[in-house]
Design an enzyme around this catalytic site. Structure first.
Site, PDB file in Angstrom:
ATOM      1  N   LYS A 279      34.236   0.279  16.384  1.00 52.73           N
ATOM      2  CA  LYS A 279      34.661  -0.111  17.724  1.00 52.73           C
ATOM      3  C   LYS A 279      36.153  -0.430  17.742  1.00 52.73           C
ATOM      4  O   LYS A 279      36.740  -0.773  16.710  1.00 52.73           O
ATOM      5  CB  LYS A 279      33.892  -1.366  18.178  1.00 52.73           C
ATOM      6  N   ARG A 353      19.359   1.396  19.811  1.00 51.59           N
ATOM      7  CA  ARG A 353      18.160   2.200  20.090  1.00 51.59           C
ATOM      8  C   ARG A 353      17.425   2.586  18.809  1.00 51.59           C
ATOM      9  O   ARG A 353      16.220   2.822  18.831  1.00 51.59           O
ATOM     10  CB  ARG A 353      18.569   3.437  20.897  1.00 51.59           C
TER      11      ARG A 353
END
Length: 501
Positions: A279, A353
């Site tokens: 990130k 996920r």
């Protein structure tokens, strides 16, 4: 804090401060005329001059003569026809925060008597009590300097009822509010904790501490057993961290022995650096909040057990860190999930996920009557809905509708997005059963479409709380930092389920 219900007029209270609600279009009604008479010239002047009209969240602080209290705070409720439980909740929060800023931590109110008359008085009392308590939250355990300069927390709230007719209903509403806020505060505390403190093991220890409730049990499945059982997606995410992952499994038995449970699944990425798909540095410090779904599940278990809800629950929390290292999973890797499906990892920052996929598969063994997962899953959800609502998607239209109704009741709003089959096509992989991302278009929907593959045959809903789990500006019901979003939503949903069954 103490939260009490006492009989008698609010103006007879000996508390240091009183909160009284006022509608902007009811100045000619007997009730507000009586208020003008009771308070006298200061209010008459403020109303006549336009200083205080009763507009929503407008406040006026007075020190009236002839009352034992040292401070009377009027708070506007807006137009009578527009008053909802959420407006009542927010008005109570605004008033409480103003008084706490004045270093008044003990107060009384009867404003729940007002509000939407279509709602039972217990729900109105709950809304006011929640607003006051939530506004009084603060996270200051790491403040060593000038802590005494901070506003105090709320120490005592007295809800005054005139006559005994409504006392039992108000007490029920207040008690439920206390249970809900215990859960919200637990969730906020967990999310606000810094990353160097909270590891997967730390979260497991906090979950195990909930077993002081007699109807609640906790099992923690460690890395070795996860490997033996085949949690390949979860372990793939955890590979880059030196902190071992775990799966936390909670059970709450409040319902009948043969009643199928409601399953709650929470994303527990304790810190999300993005893995190899690192990130940006800006705001990476906030990635300690990527376990807000897990925190909401733990908070809901605390609240449900405190309220002694007559329902059976299962909570499943995959707890990991997503870090870059020489052992971390790489873009292009293929993982074999607990379900047996293979997943091509296109982006290691789409890790939530992956761990939820294994958690959903594991959850099915409990044969739940409904499965709900909560996750700070996609930045696309913030683009779509901002910070005002969470997205909800699912395979069961009735479940989604009940969550939306719970959102309206609790003030934690959710908005449905479509989950058509066409979106799943974006997840097709050339080398595995599916990819973990479907590209930039419809990112929130394709993330849910990915999860749907692992919830087949289930009554399932996914709630993406990426935009609602963290607050930067400090709204009436939440200070800056964690909001605890999801606890009030789930408690409203579960109470509705108890009433249905």
């Amino acid at each position: 804090m103490d939260l009490l219900v006492e009989e008698g007029s609010v103006f007879e209270s000996d508390m240091p401060a009183l909160i009284v609600g006022v509608f902007e279009d009811r100045w000619d009604d007997a009730g507000q005329k009586g208020l003008l008479v009771r308070i006298g010239t200061p209010l008459e002047r403020a109303h006549a001059s336009g200083e205080f009209a009763g507009e929503f969240k407008q406040t006026l602080q007075l020190r009236p003569q002839g009352l034992e209290t040292s401070c009377l705070l009027l708070v506007g409720l807006g137009k009578f026809s527009e008053c909802t439980l959420e407006r009542l909740r927010e008005a109570a929060a605004v008033a409480t925060r103003e008084l706490l800023g004045c270093r008044i931590s003990r107060l009384a109110t009867d404003m729940f008597i007002l509000g939407p008359q279509s709602e039972p008085v217990a729900r109105r009392a709950q809304a006011v009590a929640e607003g006051a308590m939530l506004a009084g939250y603060r996270f200051d355990r790491y403040r060593t300097e000038k802590r005494d300069k901070l506003p105090p927390g709320l120490a005592r709230l007295v809800c005054r009822v005139e006559g005994s007719a409504d006392r039992e209903a108000v007490e029920q509403g207040v008690q439920f509010a206390q249970a809900v806020c215990r859960g919200v505060f637990l969730a906020r505390d967990l999310v606000n904790e810094p990353g160097n403190v909270k590891s997967p093991l730390y979260l497991a220890e906090r979950a195990a501490a909930l077993t002081h409730h007699a109807q609640l049990t906790c099992e923690v499945i460690g890395e070795q057993e996860l490997s033996r059982q085949g949690f390949g997606a979860l372990l793939g995410v955890a590979r880059g961290s030196s902190r071992e992952p775990c799966l936390i499994v909670l059970e709450y038995r409040g319902g009948a022995e043969d009643e199928r449970p409601v399953a709650l699944i929470g994303k527990g990425v304790m810190f999300d650096a993005g893995g190899i798909s690192l990130k940006p540095a800006e705001k990476m410090d906030e990635m300690k909040m990527d376990m807000a779904g897990a925190a909401a599940v733990l908070g809901t278990f605390e609240a449900a057990a405190s309220a002694q809800l007559p329902v059976n629950l299962v909570g499943v929390i995959p707890a990991v860190e997503n870090m870059p290292s020489g052992t971390a999973m790489r873009p292009g890797d293929v993982l074999t999930s607990l379900s047996g499906r293979t997943i091509e990892v296109v982006n290691t920052d789409a890790e939530g996920r992956l761990i939820l996929a294994d958690a959903l598969t594991y959850c099915a063994r409990y044969q739940p009557r409904a499965m709900i997962d909560l996750a700070t899953l996609t930045g696309a959800c913030i683009i779509a809905l901002g910070h005002h609502a969470a997205a909800v998607l699912g395979s069961d239209a009735q479940l989604v509708q009940r969550l939306q109704a719970a959102g309206r009741s609790s003030g934690e709003k959710v908005w449905e997005m479509p989950l058509w089959d066409v979106y799943a096509a974006q997840l097709k992989s050339e080398i595995a059963d599916l990819k973990n991302i479907g590209g930039r278009p419809a990112g929130t929907i394709t993330a849910a479409a990915f999860l749907q593959k692992f919830a087949e045959g289930q009554s399932w809903a996914h709630v993406d709380i990426a935009g609602t789990a963290w607050e930067d500006s400090g709204k009436p019901l939440a200070s800056k930092g964690a909001t605890g979003f999801g606890v009030r939503l789930l408690m409203a949903y579960l109470r509705g389920e108890c009433e249905l069954h």
